[in-house]
Design a protein around this motif. Structure first.
Motif, short mmCIF file in Angstrom:
data_model
loop_
_atom_site.label_atom_id
_atom_site.label_comp_id
_atom_site.label_asym_id
_atom_site.label_seq_id
_atom_site.Cartn_x
_atom_site.Cartn_y
_atom_site.Cartn_z
N THR A 56 -18.74 26.84 -16.72
CA THR A 56 -19.34 26.47 -15.63
C THR A 56 -19.91 27.39 -14.86
O THR A 56 -21.25 27.20 -14.17
N SER A 107 -22.91 21.52 -10.53
CA SER A 107 -22.24 21.95 -11.86
C SER A 107 -20.91 22.40 -11.37
O SER A 107 -20.03 22.67 -12.09
N THR A 147 -18.15 20.35 -11.05
CA THR A 147 -17.91 19.51 -12.47
C THR A 147 -16.25 19.55 -12.78
O THR A 147 -15.77 18.52 -12.96
N PHE A 175 -27.34 18.90 -14.66
CA PHE A 175 -26.41 19.99 -15.00
C PHE A 175 -24.91 19.62 -14.92
O PHE A 175 -24.10 20.30 -15.57
N ILE A 176 -24.46 18.44 -14.34
CA ILE A 176 -23.22 17.93 -14.54
C ILE A 176 -22.98 17.59 -16.07
O ILE A 176 -21.94 17.87 -16.44
N HIS A 186 -24.50 18.80 -18.45
CA HIS A 186 -24.40 20.04 -19.35
C HIS A 186 -23.17 20.68 -19.20
O HIS A 186 -22.40 21.13 -19.92
N SER A 187 -22.81 20.78 -17.98
CA SER A 187 -21.49 21.35 -17.51
C SER A 187 -20.38 20.97 -17.85
O SER A 187 -19.17 21.40 -18.27
#
Length: 380
Positions: free
Chosen positions: A128, A249, A252, A300-301, A303-304
């Motif tokens: 992260t 992120s 997350t 980005f959440i 992705h993370s």
């Protein structure tokens, strides 16, 4: 190698990848090319990014990733200096393609080092933080490129990037022990990735970044044509919504603790991602900016959440798992940075966002299918 040093390297590497994006309108005018042609500066980098990481992942299964990282950063510094002096658009395209061949080695080396060095909660936390550094590199690379172009010249920022890359590369320790996995053939490594849940997660990541790369690539043209914003510094500041992605992120791990499983969180965020695209069709600047902020945070959440999840459910070595992840990620980026531009060029802003919404809904369907395919693995 300290994680903080790795994160600094990540920031400068992502400067290289995203610095041209807010300057695409400037390049279109300076070299007398169309928006779609100017956007190909991003496509030229993302095409090799889409293909090379898997090969680098196989290579890094038997190599010290930090050695690879050091040399690729030095090569990127050389290409940045050459980019600043390029006299033609064709040479810019060639240099961006060379950067695209070099960048995946650096990205795969960094994720491989994290995936091999940390486990369990530390893997989620440090992955992260790494993704947060990529957000910072993407955001400040875009903003600084736009500000430098407005106050001085766009070339001056490339000299700053080159200096940062060289300094960071020379500080990477040389005594690090190589991370070596069991010797298997490339085909055996790839077979370990061929599970339904892993492949569907890769497909969802492809759709996610297709949409993201498309919007951020053609954002300068949307701002110019729909909202009459033409100054490069103002365009760079619009990317500030990107910073919300960094905050999102970091949250997350907390969101994962509140969710039944990572798959449930991914489904919810994909639905939110789709909703923002509906509001991004608006011709009201405030609505567009708020939707853009939510759009960046959602991406980005996803992705993370997806990057650590694929490391947990894959049976392949971390280098191969992450190499394939980066390949699918940037395959979406390569297509997203060009194909939607044709829709925008011929049919306009609303049709452009509608096309992205369709791709995003495909990603949501893949997440749902991946959850059912890997239910026992992820919940049991």
């Amino acid at each position: 190698m300290r994680l903080s040093h790795l994160l600094v390297c990540s920031v400068f590497i992502f400067f290289v990848l995203y610095a041209p994006q807010p300057l695409l309108g400037l390049f279109a005018e300076q070299f007398s090319v169309s928006p779609a042609t100017a956007g190909s500066l991003m496509t030229a980098t993302m095409i090799p990014l889409a293909v090379a990481p898997l090969m680098y992942g196989l290579l890094l299964a038997k190599r010290n990733p930090l050695t690879i990282l050091r040399y690729t950063m030095l090569l990127l510094a050389v290409t940045c200096i050459a980019f600043a002096y390029a006299p033609s658009f064709e040479l810019l395209l060639l240099l961006r393609f060379l950067q695209g061949l070099t960048l995946p080695a650096a990205l795969t080396a960094m994720t491989t080092y994290i995936g091999s060095t940390y486990q369990a909660e530390h893997l989620q936390k440090n992955m992260t933080l790494y993704i947060g550094s990529t957000i910072a590199g993407g955001y400040f690379g875009r903003v600084f490129a736009a500000v430098f172009a407005d106050l001085w010249t766009w070339q001056s920022f490339y000299f700053v990037i080159a200096a940062g890359l060289i300094g960071s590369a020379l500080c990477i320790p040389r005594h690090q022990v190589a991370i070596v996995s069991n010797a298997l053939s490339p085909l055996n490594y790839l077979k370990q990735l061929a599970t339904a849940a892993v492949l569907k997660l890769y497909g969802a990541v492809f759709c996610m970044f297709f949409c993201f790369a498309a919007l951020l690539n053609y954002l300068p043209f949307i701002l110019r044509d729909t909202f009459l914003i033409t100054n490069t510094r103002d365009i760079g500041l619009v990317y500030s919504g990107y910073l919300i992605g960094a905050l999102a992120s970091i949250a997350t791990p907390w969101l994962l603790r509140k969710s039944i499983s990572p798959w449930h969180l991914l489904s919810a965020i994909f639905m939110f991602y789709s909703t923002t695209m509906v509001f991004l069709m608006s011709s009201q600047l405030l609505v567009f900016l708020l939707a853009f902020t939510g759009f960046c945070g959602a991406m980005f959440i996803i992705h993370s959440t997806a990057a650590p999840l694929v490391n947990k459910i894959s049976n392949a070595p971390p280098s191969v798992t992450n190499g394939a992840y980066v390949s699918f990620y940037y395959s979406g980026g390569a297509l997203g940075s060009f194909l939607p531009g044709l829709v925008y060029q011929y049919y306009g802003h609303v049709a452009f966002m509608a096309a992205l919404l369709f791709v995003c809904l495909c990603g949501l369907a893949l997440v749902a299918a991946g959850y059912f395919a890997g239910k026992k693995t992820t919940l049991g």
